[in-house]
Motif scaffolding. Structure first.
Motif, PDB file in Angstrom:
ATOM      1  N   GLU A 110       0.829  -1.198   0.000  1.00 16.45           N
ATOM      2  CA  GLU A 110       0.000   0.000   0.000  1.00 16.45           C
ATOM      3  C   GLU A 110       0.867   1.253   0.000  1.00 16.45           C
ATOM      4  OE1 GLU A 110      -2.475   1.918  -0.850  1.00 16.45           O
ATOM      5  OE2 GLU A 110      -3.922   0.612   0.187  1.00 16.45           O
ATOM      6  N   ASN A 111       0.363   2.313  -0.592  1.00 13.62           N
ATOM      7  CA  ASN A 111       1.046   3.596  -0.575  1.00 13.62           C
ATOM      8  C   ASN A 111       1.203   4.093   0.862  1.00 13.62           C
ATOM      9  OD1 ASN A 111       0.353   6.794  -0.479  1.00 13.62           O
ATOM     10  ND2 ASN A 111       1.812   6.330  -2.101  1.00 13.62           N
ATOM     11  N   GLU A 112       2.343   4.663   1.171  1.00 12.41           N
ATOM     12  CA  GLU A 112       2.651   5.069   2.549  1.00 12.41           C
ATOM     13  C   GLU A 112       1.702   6.125   3.094  1.00 12.41           C
ATOM     14  OE1 GLU A 112       6.537   6.756   2.728  1.00 12.41           O
ATOM     15  OE2 GLU A 112       6.159   8.245   1.170  1.00 12.41           O
ATOM     16  N   VAL A 113       1.269   7.061   2.255  1.00 13.48           N
ATOM     17  CA  VAL A 113       0.361   8.112   2.726  1.00 13.48           C
ATOM     18  C   VAL A 113      -1.010   7.519   3.046  1.00 13.48           C
ATOM     19  CG1 VAL A 113      -0.659  10.355   2.208  1.00 13.48           C
ATOM     20  CG2 VAL A 113       1.631   9.812   1.377  1.00 13.48           C
ATOM     21  N   ASN A 114      -1.451   6.566   2.236  1.00 20.46           N
ATOM     22  CA  ASN A 114      -2.711   5.889   2.529  1.00 20.46           C
ATOM     23  C   ASN A 114      -2.648   5.179   3.876  1.00 20.46           C
ATOM     24  OD1 ASN A 114      -3.866   6.736   0.141  1.00 20.46           O
ATOM     25  ND2 ASN A 114      -3.544   4.806  -0.940  1.00 20.46           N
TER      26      ASN A 114
END
Length: 413
Positions: free
Chosen positions: A196-200
Protein backbone atom coordinates in the motif's frame (compact mmCIF):
# COMPACT_ATOMS: atom_id res chain seq x y z
CA UNK A 1 -31.29 -11.74 15.54
CA UNK A 2 -32.70 -14.04 18.22
CA UNK A 3 -31.78 -17.56 17.13
CA UNK A 4 -29.37 -19.52 14.97
CA UNK A 5 -31.30 -18.57 11.85
CA UNK A 6 -30.65 -15.28 10.07
CA UNK A 7 -31.80 -13.40 7.03
CA UNK A 8 -29.28 -12.89 4.23
CA UNK A 9 -30.34 -10.76 1.24
CA UNK A 10 -34.00 -11.40 2.05
CA UNK A 11 -33.59 -15.18 2.43
CA UNK A 12 -33.41 -17.33 5.54
CA UNK A 13 -29.83 -18.46 6.03
CA UNK A 14 -28.94 -22.09 6.51
CA UNK A 15 -27.94 -23.16 10.03
CA UNK A 16 -24.25 -23.26 9.05
CA UNK A 17 -24.43 -19.78 7.51
CA UNK A 18 -26.26 -18.45 10.55
CA UNK A 19 -23.59 -19.91 12.83
CA UNK A 20 -20.86 -18.25 10.78
CA UNK A 21 -22.67 -14.90 10.96
CA UNK A 22 -23.17 -15.23 14.71
CA UNK A 23 -19.56 -16.28 15.26
CA UNK A 24 -18.23 -13.29 13.38
CA UNK A 25 -20.55 -10.94 15.26
CA UNK A 26 -19.38 -12.33 18.60
CA UNK A 27 -15.73 -12.14 17.60
CA UNK A 28 -16.10 -8.53 16.49
CA UNK A 29 -17.77 -7.64 19.79
CA UNK A 30 -15.03 -9.39 21.76
CA UNK A 31 -12.44 -7.51 19.72
CA UNK A 32 -14.06 -4.09 20.02
CA UNK A 33 -15.66 -4.26 23.49
CA UNK A 34 -14.20 -7.34 25.16
CA UNK A 35 -13.48 -9.22 27.22
CA UNK A 36 -17.17 -10.06 27.79
CA UNK A 37 -19.27 -12.55 29.69
CA UNK A 38 -21.77 -14.84 27.97
CA UNK A 39 -24.53 -12.69 29.44
CA UNK A 40 -23.03 -9.54 27.94
CA UNK A 41 -22.72 -11.26 24.56
CA UNK A 42 -26.39 -12.27 24.82
CA UNK A 43 -27.40 -8.70 25.58
CA UNK A 44 -25.29 -7.19 22.79
CA UNK A 45 -26.28 -9.71 20.09
CA UNK A 46 -29.88 -10.47 20.98
CA UNK A 47 -29.14 -14.17 20.61
CA UNK A 48 -30.70 -16.75 22.90
CA UNK A 49 -28.81 -18.13 25.88
CA UNK A 50 -28.43 -21.65 24.37
CA UNK A 51 -27.17 -20.12 21.11
CA UNK A 52 -24.58 -18.07 22.98
CA UNK A 53 -23.47 -21.12 24.95
CA UNK A 54 -22.97 -23.13 21.74
CA UNK A 55 -21.23 -20.19 20.08
CA UNK A 56 -18.77 -19.64 22.92
CA UNK A 57 -17.85 -23.33 23.07
CA UNK A 58 -17.40 -23.44 19.30
CA UNK A 59 -15.08 -20.42 19.34
CA UNK A 60 -13.08 -21.85 22.23
CA UNK A 61 -12.47 -24.99 20.20
CA UNK A 62 -11.07 -22.93 17.32
CA UNK A 63 -8.48 -21.42 19.68
CA UNK A 64 -9.60 -17.86 18.90
CA UNK A 65 -11.41 -17.35 22.23
CA UNK A 66 -10.47 -18.36 25.76
CA UNK A 67 -11.60 -17.75 29.32
CA UNK A 68 -9.57 -14.78 30.55
CA UNK A 69 -11.11 -14.27 33.98
CA UNK A 70 -14.25 -14.24 36.09
CA UNK A 71 -16.65 -11.60 37.26
CA UNK A 72 -19.48 -11.42 39.72
CA UNK A 73 -17.85 -10.92 43.10
CA UNK A 74 -20.57 -8.38 43.87
CA UNK A 75 -23.45 -10.71 42.95
CA UNK A 76 -24.94 -13.91 44.33
CA UNK A 77 -24.31 -17.27 42.73
CA UNK A 78 -21.34 -18.57 40.78
CA UNK A 79 -19.01 -16.14 39.09
CA UNK A 80 -19.50 -15.57 35.38
CA UNK A 81 -16.67 -16.50 33.05
CA UNK A 82 -15.16 -13.70 31.02
CA UNK A 83 -14.17 -14.49 27.44
CA UNK A 84 -11.61 -12.72 25.28
CA UNK A 85 -9.82 -13.00 21.96
CA UNK A 86 -6.62 -15.06 22.13
CA UNK A 87 -4.28 -12.37 20.83
CA UNK A 88 -1.40 -14.80 20.25
CA UNK A 89 -3.49 -17.01 17.98
CA UNK A 90 -2.01 -15.10 15.02
CA UNK A 91 0.78 -12.61 14.37
CA UNK A 92 1.14 -9.95 11.70
CA UNK A 93 3.90 -7.62 10.56
CA UNK A 94 4.01 -4.07 9.30
CA UNK A 95 6.91 -2.83 7.18
CA UNK A 96 7.65 0.84 6.43
CA UNK A 97 9.92 1.12 3.39
CA UNK A 98 11.78 4.37 2.79
CA UNK A 99 14.56 5.16 0.34
CA UNK A 100 17.09 5.11 3.20
CA UNK A 101 15.60 2.68 5.73
CA UNK A 102 13.28 -0.21 6.50
CA UNK A 103 11.27 -0.36 9.74
CA UNK A 104 9.45 -3.48 10.95
CA UNK A 105 6.84 -4.03 13.65
CA UNK A 106 5.37 -7.42 14.60
CA UNK A 107 2.05 -7.42 16.45
CA UNK A 108 -0.53 -9.89 17.72
CA UNK A 109 -4.05 -10.43 16.37
CA UNK A 110 -5.31 -7.39 18.28
CA UNK A 111 -2.59 -5.14 16.90
CA UNK A 112 -0.51 -4.89 20.05
CA UNK A 113 3.18 -4.31 19.32
CA UNK A 114 5.41 -7.20 20.36
CA UNK A 115 8.73 -6.27 18.74
CA UNK A 116 10.02 -3.47 16.54
CA UNK A 117 13.31 -2.70 14.77
CA UNK A 118 14.67 -0.63 11.88
CA UNK A 119 17.50 -0.96 9.40
CA UNK A 120 19.35 1.93 7.69
CA UNK A 121 19.92 1.54 3.94
CA UNK A 122 22.85 3.30 2.26
CA UNK A 123 22.09 4.66 -1.22
CA UNK A 124 24.93 2.71 -2.83
CA UNK A 125 24.03 -0.67 -1.30
CA UNK A 126 23.50 -3.50 -3.77
CA UNK A 127 19.69 -3.98 -4.23
CA UNK A 128 19.90 -7.75 -3.81
CA UNK A 129 21.75 -7.34 -0.51
CA UNK A 130 19.20 -4.78 0.66
CA UNK A 131 16.32 -7.13 -0.07
CA UNK A 132 18.06 -10.01 1.72
CA UNK A 133 18.81 -7.80 4.74
CA UNK A 134 15.19 -6.58 4.88
CA UNK A 135 13.83 -10.15 4.77
CA UNK A 136 16.28 -11.15 7.51
CA UNK A 137 15.12 -8.15 9.56
CA UNK A 138 11.48 -9.23 9.38
CA UNK A 139 12.45 -12.78 10.34
CA UNK A 140 14.51 -11.52 13.28
CA UNK A 141 11.75 -9.26 14.60
CA UNK A 142 9.18 -12.05 14.22
CA UNK A 143 11.43 -14.37 16.24
CA UNK A 144 11.84 -11.75 18.96
CA UNK A 145 8.05 -11.41 19.08
CA UNK A 146 7.62 -15.16 19.52
CA UNK A 147 5.78 -15.51 16.22
CA UNK A 148 6.11 -19.00 14.73
CA UNK A 149 4.68 -17.67 11.48
CA UNK A 150 3.27 -14.41 10.20
CA UNK A 151 -0.34 -14.50 9.09
CA UNK A 152 -0.14 -11.34 6.94
CA UNK A 153 2.47 -8.69 6.17
CA UNK A 154 1.49 -5.09 5.39
CA UNK A 155 4.05 -2.95 3.54
CA UNK A 156 3.99 0.81 3.10
CA UNK A 157 5.99 2.26 0.19
CA UNK A 158 6.32 5.60 -1.58
CA UNK A 159 4.86 5.64 -5.07
CA UNK A 160 1.71 4.42 -6.79
CA UNK A 161 0.25 0.96 -6.31
CA UNK A 162 -1.48 -0.42 -9.41
CA UNK A 163 -5.05 -1.33 -8.33
CA UNK A 164 -5.24 -4.06 -10.97
CA UNK A 165 -2.09 -5.92 -9.94
CA UNK A 166 -1.41 -4.69 -6.40
CA UNK A 167 2.18 -4.01 -7.41
CA UNK A 168 4.34 -0.90 -7.15
CA UNK A 169 4.35 1.16 -10.34
CA UNK A 170 7.60 0.47 -12.17
CA UNK A 171 7.83 4.06 -13.45
CA UNK A 172 7.87 5.66 -10.01
CA UNK A 173 11.64 6.29 -10.05
CA UNK A 174 12.14 4.48 -6.74
CA UNK A 175 15.02 2.11 -5.98
CA UNK A 176 14.57 -1.27 -7.66
CA UNK A 177 14.63 -3.10 -4.33
CA UNK A 178 11.33 -1.45 -3.38
CA UNK A 179 9.59 -3.45 -6.10
CA UNK A 180 11.44 -6.67 -5.27
CA UNK A 181 10.87 -6.69 -1.51
CA UNK A 182 7.21 -7.72 -1.50
CA UNK A 183 7.90 -10.81 -3.62
CA UNK A 184 10.92 -11.71 -1.49
CA UNK A 185 8.94 -11.43 1.76
CA UNK A 186 6.10 -13.50 0.40
CA UNK A 187 8.49 -16.19 -0.75
CA UNK A 188 10.78 -16.11 2.26
CA UNK A 189 8.13 -16.03 4.99
CA UNK A 190 5.27 -17.80 3.19
CA UNK A 191 2.82 -15.07 4.21
CA UNK A 192 0.37 -12.99 2.15
CA UNK A 193 1.78 -9.53 1.48
CA UNK A 194 -0.37 -6.41 1.23
CA UNK A 195 1.36 -3.51 -0.55
CA UNK A 196 0.00 0.00 0.00
CA UNK A 197 1.05 3.60 -0.57
CA UNK A 198 2.65 5.07 2.55
CA UNK A 199 0.36 8.11 2.73
CA UNK A 200 -2.71 5.89 2.53
CA UNK A 201 -1.38 3.87 5.46
CA UNK A 202 -0.73 7.03 7.46
CA UNK A 203 -4.39 7.93 6.87
CA UNK A 204 -5.47 4.48 8.11
CA UNK A 205 -3.54 5.11 11.32
CA UNK A 206 -5.03 8.60 11.78
CA UNK A 207 -8.53 7.22 11.18
CA UNK A 208 -8.17 4.41 13.69
CA UNK A 209 -5.80 5.87 16.27
CA UNK A 210 -5.31 9.57 15.67
CA UNK A 211 -6.81 12.88 14.67
CA UNK A 212 -9.56 11.51 12.39
CA UNK A 213 -11.11 8.96 14.75
CA UNK A 214 -14.41 10.85 14.75
CA UNK A 215 -14.48 11.33 10.96
CA UNK A 216 -16.02 9.20 8.23
CA UNK A 217 -14.67 11.55 5.55
CA UNK A 218 -11.34 13.40 5.61
CA UNK A 219 -8.12 14.01 3.72
CA UNK A 220 -4.59 13.60 5.01
CA UNK A 221 -1.97 15.92 3.52
CA UNK A 222 1.52 14.47 3.64
CA UNK A 223 4.04 17.32 3.77
CA UNK A 224 7.66 16.29 3.81
CA UNK A 225 10.35 15.32 1.33
CA UNK A 226 7.45 14.44 -0.96
CA UNK A 227 3.95 15.89 -1.03
CA UNK A 228 0.80 13.82 -1.33
CA UNK A 229 -2.62 13.17 0.11
CA UNK A 230 -4.83 10.30 1.14
CA UNK A 231 -8.59 10.52 0.65
CA UNK A 232 -11.09 8.74 2.89
CA UNK A 233 -14.75 9.06 1.86
CA UNK A 234 -17.50 7.42 3.92
CA UNK A 235 -14.82 5.49 5.87
CA UNK A 236 -13.43 4.00 2.65
CA UNK A 237 -9.90 4.71 1.43
CA UNK A 238 -10.16 5.88 -2.19
CA UNK A 239 -7.30 4.98 -4.53
CA UNK A 240 -8.56 6.02 -7.97
CA UNK A 241 -8.49 4.27 -11.34
CA UNK A 242 -4.69 4.17 -11.49
CA UNK A 243 -3.92 4.35 -7.78
CA UNK A 244 -3.17 8.04 -8.07
CA UNK A 245 -5.81 9.62 -5.87
CA UNK A 246 -4.10 12.27 -3.76
CA UNK A 247 -1.15 13.07 -6.05
CA UNK A 248 -1.53 16.73 -5.12
CA UNK A 249 2.15 17.44 -5.66
CA UNK A 250 1.18 17.77 -9.34
CA UNK A 251 -1.65 20.20 -8.57
CA UNK A 252 -1.19 23.44 -10.60
CA UNK A 253 -1.36 26.33 -8.13
CA UNK A 254 -0.52 30.03 -8.11
CA UNK A 255 2.81 31.12 -6.71
CA UNK A 256 5.01 28.70 -8.63
CA UNK A 257 7.46 29.43 -11.44
CA UNK A 258 5.72 27.20 -13.96
CA UNK A 259 3.45 24.21 -14.39
CA UNK A 260 3.96 20.56 -13.48
CA UNK A 261 4.43 17.97 -16.21
CA UNK A 262 3.68 14.28 -16.63
CA UNK A 263 7.24 13.51 -15.56
CA UNK A 264 7.79 16.02 -12.77
CA UNK A 265 5.86 18.00 -10.16
CA UNK A 266 8.40 20.81 -9.76
CA UNK A 267 5.92 23.39 -11.04
CA UNK A 268 3.04 22.16 -8.90
CA UNK A 269 1.96 22.33 -5.28
CA UNK A 270 5.04 20.25 -4.44
CA UNK A 271 7.32 23.18 -5.25
CA UNK A 272 5.54 25.35 -2.65
CA UNK A 273 5.49 23.07 0.38
CA UNK A 274 8.02 20.22 0.00
CA UNK A 275 10.87 20.12 2.49
CA UNK A 276 13.26 21.87 0.11
CA UNK A 277 10.77 24.71 -0.39
CA UNK A 278 10.22 25.01 3.36
CA UNK A 279 13.97 25.29 3.97
CA UNK A 280 14.31 27.89 1.22
CA UNK A 281 11.43 29.90 2.64
CA UNK A 282 13.04 29.80 6.08
CA UNK A 283 16.27 31.07 4.59
CA UNK A 284 14.41 33.98 2.99
CA UNK A 285 13.07 34.88 6.42
CA UNK A 286 16.50 34.60 8.02
CA UNK A 287 15.75 31.52 10.09
CA UNK A 288 17.99 28.60 10.99
CA UNK A 289 17.28 25.32 12.71
CA UNK A 290 19.90 25.90 15.41
CA UNK A 291 18.26 28.68 17.36
CA UNK A 292 15.88 30.52 15.08
CA UNK A 293 18.58 33.08 14.42
CA UNK A 294 19.24 35.14 11.33
CA UNK A 295 21.13 33.95 8.29
CA UNK A 296 22.86 30.64 7.78
CA UNK A 297 21.33 27.37 6.73
CA UNK A 298 18.93 24.87 8.26
CA UNK A 299 20.88 21.74 9.24
CA UNK A 300 22.16 20.45 5.92
CA UNK A 301 21.31 23.73 4.21
CA UNK A 302 18.24 25.58 3.06
CA UNK A 303 17.06 24.40 -0.32
CA UNK A 304 17.98 20.75 0.31
CA UNK A 305 15.42 18.01 0.19
CA UNK A 306 16.06 16.98 3.76
CA UNK A 307 12.73 16.56 5.51
CA UNK A 308 14.55 16.56 8.84
CA UNK A 309 15.90 20.02 8.10
CA UNK A 310 12.41 21.31 7.31
CA UNK A 311 11.10 19.81 10.53
CA UNK A 312 13.91 21.39 12.54
CA UNK A 313 13.51 24.85 11.06
CA UNK A 314 9.76 24.85 11.70
CA UNK A 315 10.36 23.98 15.33
CA UNK A 316 12.93 26.73 15.48
CA UNK A 317 10.42 29.22 14.06
CA UNK A 318 7.83 28.18 16.62
CA UNK A 319 10.38 28.79 19.36
CA UNK A 320 11.49 32.15 17.95
CA UNK A 321 8.34 34.00 18.98
CA UNK A 322 7.44 37.02 16.87
CA UNK A 323 10.49 36.59 14.64
CA UNK A 324 9.16 33.25 13.45
CA UNK A 325 5.62 34.37 12.74
CA UNK A 326 6.11 35.82 9.22
CA UNK A 327 7.66 32.54 8.07
CA UNK A 328 4.89 30.47 9.67
CA UNK A 329 2.21 32.74 8.20
CA UNK A 330 3.60 32.42 4.69
CA UNK A 331 4.02 28.67 5.01
CA UNK A 332 0.43 28.37 6.23
CA UNK A 333 -0.77 30.45 3.28
CA UNK A 334 1.00 28.09 0.88
CA UNK A 335 -0.45 24.98 2.49
CA UNK A 336 -3.91 26.55 2.53
CA UNK A 337 -3.87 26.85 -1.27
CA UNK A 338 -3.64 23.08 -1.60
CA UNK A 339 -6.19 22.43 1.14
CA UNK A 340 -8.69 24.82 -0.42
CA UNK A 341 -8.27 23.17 -3.82
CA UNK A 342 -9.00 19.74 -2.35
CA UNK A 343 -11.97 21.09 -0.43
CA UNK A 344 -13.46 22.64 -3.56
CA UNK A 345 -13.58 19.21 -5.20
CA UNK A 346 -14.21 16.80 -2.30
CA UNK A 347 -15.64 18.87 0.57
CA UNK A 348 -14.07 16.47 3.10
CA UNK A 349 -14.87 18.56 6.16
CA UNK A 350 -11.51 17.75 7.71
CA UNK A 351 -7.90 18.05 6.58
CA UNK A 352 -5.17 16.40 8.67
CA UNK A 353 -1.63 17.76 8.26
CA UNK A 354 0.90 14.92 8.36
CA UNK A 355 4.47 14.23 7.32
CA UNK A 356 7.48 15.94 8.84
CA UNK A 357 6.17 19.45 8.15
CA UNK A 358 2.70 18.79 9.57
CA UNK A 359 4.16 17.02 12.58
CA UNK A 360 6.62 19.81 13.34
CA UNK A 361 4.06 22.58 12.85
CA UNK A 362 1.55 20.90 15.14
CA UNK A 363 -1.54 22.73 16.31
CA UNK A 364 0.04 26.15 15.80
CA UNK A 365 0.55 25.64 12.07
CA UNK A 366 -2.79 23.85 11.66
CA UNK A 367 -4.58 26.79 13.25
CA UNK A 368 -2.93 29.22 10.84
CA UNK A 369 -3.83 27.03 7.87
CA UNK A 370 -7.45 26.76 9.05
CA UNK A 371 -7.76 30.55 9.25
CA UNK A 372 -6.55 30.96 5.67
CA UNK A 373 -8.68 28.13 4.31
CA UNK A 374 -11.72 29.83 5.84
CA UNK A 375 -10.91 32.93 3.77
CA UNK A 376 -10.42 30.94 0.56
CA UNK A 377 -13.36 28.55 0.72
CA UNK A 378 -17.02 28.81 1.79
CA UNK A 379 -16.91 25.14 2.80
CA UNK A 380 -16.46 24.59 6.51
CA UNK A 381 -13.25 22.59 6.98
CA UNK A 382 -11.55 21.54 10.17
CA UNK A 383 -7.75 21.57 9.86
CA UNK A 384 -5.74 19.69 12.46
CA UNK A 385 -2.29 18.24 12.98
CA UNK A 386 -1.79 14.50 12.72
CA UNK A 387 -1.75 12.76 16.09
CA UNK A 388 -0.06 9.43 15.30
CA UNK A 389 3.41 10.89 14.75
CA UNK A 390 6.37 9.58 12.79
CA UNK A 391 5.30 5.96 13.13
CA UNK A 392 2.01 6.48 11.30
CA UNK A 393 2.98 4.53 8.18
CA UNK A 394 4.21 1.57 10.23
CA UNK A 395 1.11 1.57 12.40
CA UNK A 396 -1.08 1.74 9.31
CA UNK A 397 0.77 -1.23 7.82
CA UNK A 398 0.19 -3.23 11.01
CA UNK A 399 -3.51 -2.32 11.08
CA UNK A 400 -3.93 -3.32 7.44
CA UNK A 401 -2.29 -6.70 8.05
CA UNK A 402 -4.32 -7.15 11.25
CA UNK A 403 -7.61 -6.45 9.43
CA UNK A 404 -6.73 -9.00 6.74
CA UNK A 405 -5.87 -11.63 9.34
CA UNK A 406 -9.07 -10.99 11.31
CA UNK A 407 -11.20 -11.13 8.16
CA UNK A 408 -9.72 -14.52 7.30
CA UNK A 409 -9.89 -15.97 10.80
CA UNK A 410 -13.23 -14.47 11.81
CA UNK A 411 -14.92 -15.21 8.49
CA UNK A 412 -15.98 -12.88 5.68
CA UNK A 413 -18.24 -10.01 6.62
Amino acid sequence: MTSTSASVAGRTASPSTARAINDRLALQLLKDKGPLTAGQLKSLTGLSRPTIADLVERLRQTGLVAVVGETGAERRGPNARVYGIVADSAHVAGVDVRTDSVAVCVADLLGRTLAEESLPVAPDTDPARTVAAAVALVERVAERAGAVRLHHIGIGVPGLIDPATGELNATSGLPSWHRELATALHGGLAAPVLLENEVNLAAVAEQRLGAARDRDTFVLLWLGHGVGAAVVLDRMLRRGASGGTGEIGFLPVPGTSGLPSATGCDGGFHSLVCSAAVCELAKEHGLTAAAGGAGGEARRGAGTEDAGAAEAVIRAALGAGERGEPFLDELAARIAVGVAAICAVLDPGCAVLGGEVGRAGGDALARRVAERVARLSPLRTRVCAGAVGGGGVLRGAVLTAMDAAQNELFGAA
